[in-house]
Design a protein around this motif. Sequence first.
Motif, PDB file in Angstrom:
ATOM      1  N   GLU A 152     -47.014 -43.017  79.201  1.00 49.90           N
ATOM      2  CA  GLU A 152     -47.777 -41.667  79.104  1.00 49.90           C
ATOM      3  C   GLU A 152     -48.389 -41.306  80.503  1.00 49.90           C
ATOM      4  O   GLU A 152     -48.478 -42.215  81.420  1.00 49.90           O
ATOM      5  CB  GLU A 152     -49.028 -42.046  78.288  1.00 49.90           C
ATOM      6  CG  GLU A 152     -50.074 -41.005  78.065  1.00 49.90           C
ATOM      7  CD  GLU A 152     -51.127 -41.172  76.965  1.00 49.90           C
ATOM      8  OE1 GLU A 152     -51.592 -40.170  76.588  1.00 49.90           O
ATOM      9  OE2 GLU A 152     -50.943 -42.296  76.570  1.00 49.90           O
ATOM     10  N   THR A 153     -48.143 -40.064  80.838  1.00 47.41           N
ATOM     11  CA  THR A 153     -48.898 -39.383  81.987  1.00 47.41           C
ATOM     12  C   THR A 153     -49.471 -38.203  81.449  1.00 47.41           C
ATOM     13  O   THR A 153     -48.848 -37.558  80.533  1.00 47.41           O
ATOM     14  CB  THR A 153     -47.650 -39.263  82.924  1.00 47.41           C
ATOM     15  OG1 THR A 153     -48.580 -38.666  84.095  1.00 47.41           O
ATOM     16  CG2 THR A 153     -46.542 -38.212  82.527  1.00 47.41           C
ATOM     17  N   ALA A 154     -50.480 -37.548  82.217  1.00 48.02           N
ATOM     18  CA  ALA A 154     -51.361 -36.409  81.836  1.00 48.02           C
ATOM     19  C   ALA A 154     -50.308 -35.369  81.830  1.00 48.02           C
ATOM     20  O   ALA A 154     -50.677 -34.356  81.059  1.00 48.02           O
ATOM     21  CB  ALA A 154     -52.529 -36.427  82.602  1.00 48.02           C
ATOM     22  N   ASN A 155     -49.532 -34.968  82.958  1.00 53.86           N
ATOM     23  CA  ASN A 155     -49.090 -33.856  83.021  1.00 53.86           C
ATOM     24  C   ASN A 155     -47.507 -34.053  83.460  1.00 53.86           C
ATOM     25  O   ASN A 155     -47.258 -33.871  84.988  1.00 53.86           O
ATOM     26  CB  ASN A 155     -50.102 -33.161  84.122  1.00 53.86           C
ATOM     27  CG  ASN A 155     -49.294 -31.574  84.214  1.00 53.86           C
ATOM     28  OD1 ASN A 155     -48.614 -31.004  83.436  1.00 53.86           O
ATOM     29  ND2 ASN A 155     -50.047 -30.906  85.237  1.00 53.86           N
ATOM     30  N   LEU A 156     -46.659 -34.180  82.531  1.00 56.38           N
ATOM     31  CA  LEU A 156     -45.339 -34.223  82.911  1.00 56.38           C
ATOM     32  C   LEU A 156     -44.397 -33.011  82.432  1.00 56.38           C
ATOM     33  O   LEU A 156     -44.510 -32.521  81.518  1.00 56.38           O
ATOM     34  CB  LEU A 156     -44.783 -35.447  81.896  1.00 56.38           C
ATOM     35  CG  LEU A 156     -43.394 -36.077  82.367  1.00 56.38           C
ATOM     36  CD1 LEU A 156     -43.211 -36.545  83.744  1.00 56.38           C
ATOM     37  CD2 LEU A 156     -43.123 -37.225  81.538  1.00 56.38           C
ATOM     38  N   GLU A 157     -43.394 -32.804  83.105  1.00 58.63           N
ATOM     39  CA  GLU A 157     -42.558 -31.717  82.920  1.00 58.63           C
ATOM     40  C   GLU A 157     -41.152 -31.975  83.131  1.00 58.63           C
ATOM     41  O   GLU A 157     -40.780 -33.022  83.984  1.00 58.63           O
ATOM     42  CB  GLU A 157     -42.804 -30.336  84.004  1.00 58.63           C
ATOM     43  CG  GLU A 157     -44.029 -29.862  84.227  1.00 58.63           C
ATOM     44  CD  GLU A 157     -44.328 -29.029  85.273  1.00 58.63           C
ATOM     45  OE1 GLU A 157     -44.932 -28.093  85.136  1.00 58.63           O
ATOM     46  OE2 GLU A 157     -43.816 -29.165  86.525  1.00 58.63           O
ATOM     47  N   PHE A 158     -39.962 -31.234  82.750  1.00 59.29           N
ATOM     48  CA  PHE A 158     -38.682 -31.129  83.017  1.00 59.29           C
ATOM     49  C   PHE A 158     -38.606 -30.070  83.837  1.00 59.29           C
ATOM     50  O   PHE A 158     -39.052 -28.984  83.423  1.00 59.29           O
ATOM     51  CB  PHE A 158     -37.663 -31.559  81.951  1.00 59.29           C
ATOM     52  CG  PHE A 158     -37.813 -30.595  80.879  1.00 59.29           C
ATOM     53  CD1 PHE A 158     -37.092 -29.435  80.535  1.00 59.29           C
ATOM     54  CD2 PHE A 158     -38.866 -30.704  79.854  1.00 59.29           C
ATOM     55  CE1 PHE A 158     -37.064 -28.442  79.457  1.00 59.29           C
ATOM     56  CE2 PHE A 158     -39.066 -29.892  78.653  1.00 59.29           C
ATOM     57  CZ  PHE A 158     -38.156 -28.492  78.484  1.00 59.29           C
ATOM     58  N   ALA A 159     -37.715 -30.046  84.958  1.00 61.10           N
ATOM     59  CA  ALA A 159     -37.807 -28.731  85.824  1.00 61.10           C
ATOM     60  C   ALA A 159     -36.198 -28.626  86.423  1.00 61.10           C
ATOM     61  O   ALA A 159     -35.713 -29.692  86.684  1.00 61.10           O
ATOM     62  CB  ALA A 159     -38.885 -28.661  86.695  1.00 61.10           C
TER      63      ALA A 159
END
Length: 183
Positions: A152-159
């Motif tokens: 878990e992480t608060a702010n994860l993206e794929f980009a």
Amino acid sequence: MKRSAFFAAAMTLSATAFAAGSHSDGHGHGQGAVIGEPGQASEATRTISVEMHDNYYEPEAIEVQPGQTVRFVVENKGNLVHEFNLGTPEMHESHQKEMMMMVEHGVIQGGKLNHDMMSMDMGSGHTMKHDDPNSVLLEPGESREVVWKFSETANLEFACNVPGHYQAGMYGEVRFNKAGAEK
């Protein structure tokens, strides 16, 4: 600082951060964010197909469960080179500098990759190979897999961190579902 020295330093930090499967102060952000680790395909509980277009993803967001191992089947359906990279916004910002170096050195050439240049020694044994376990860099029509076990992480993206692509909106949100995985 010379470009080759900068690139070598950036690659050292990147390789160290991703080889451990986490990002903990790897680029000096001090956030201690742990995004997960490379997963084993045999442990994947889901497969998510991701299409990369010029400049967007399908789907635009994904939902995962903390601890879940996901197999991503990533296909570049665009006309340009694109990347699928899991990380925090800060990680993407830092990685964009490395990707700019790849463009400046002729590794990324619009719709193709110069694979010979990717193997070029940038000093201290560092190359421009794009082989982090949380990421794939694909030419048009190519497809590859990323298998990732999420923490878990608060702010994860794929980009996509090819210069200008993130800024054009080529990123998506990773949402964490603590109640159960989406099927």
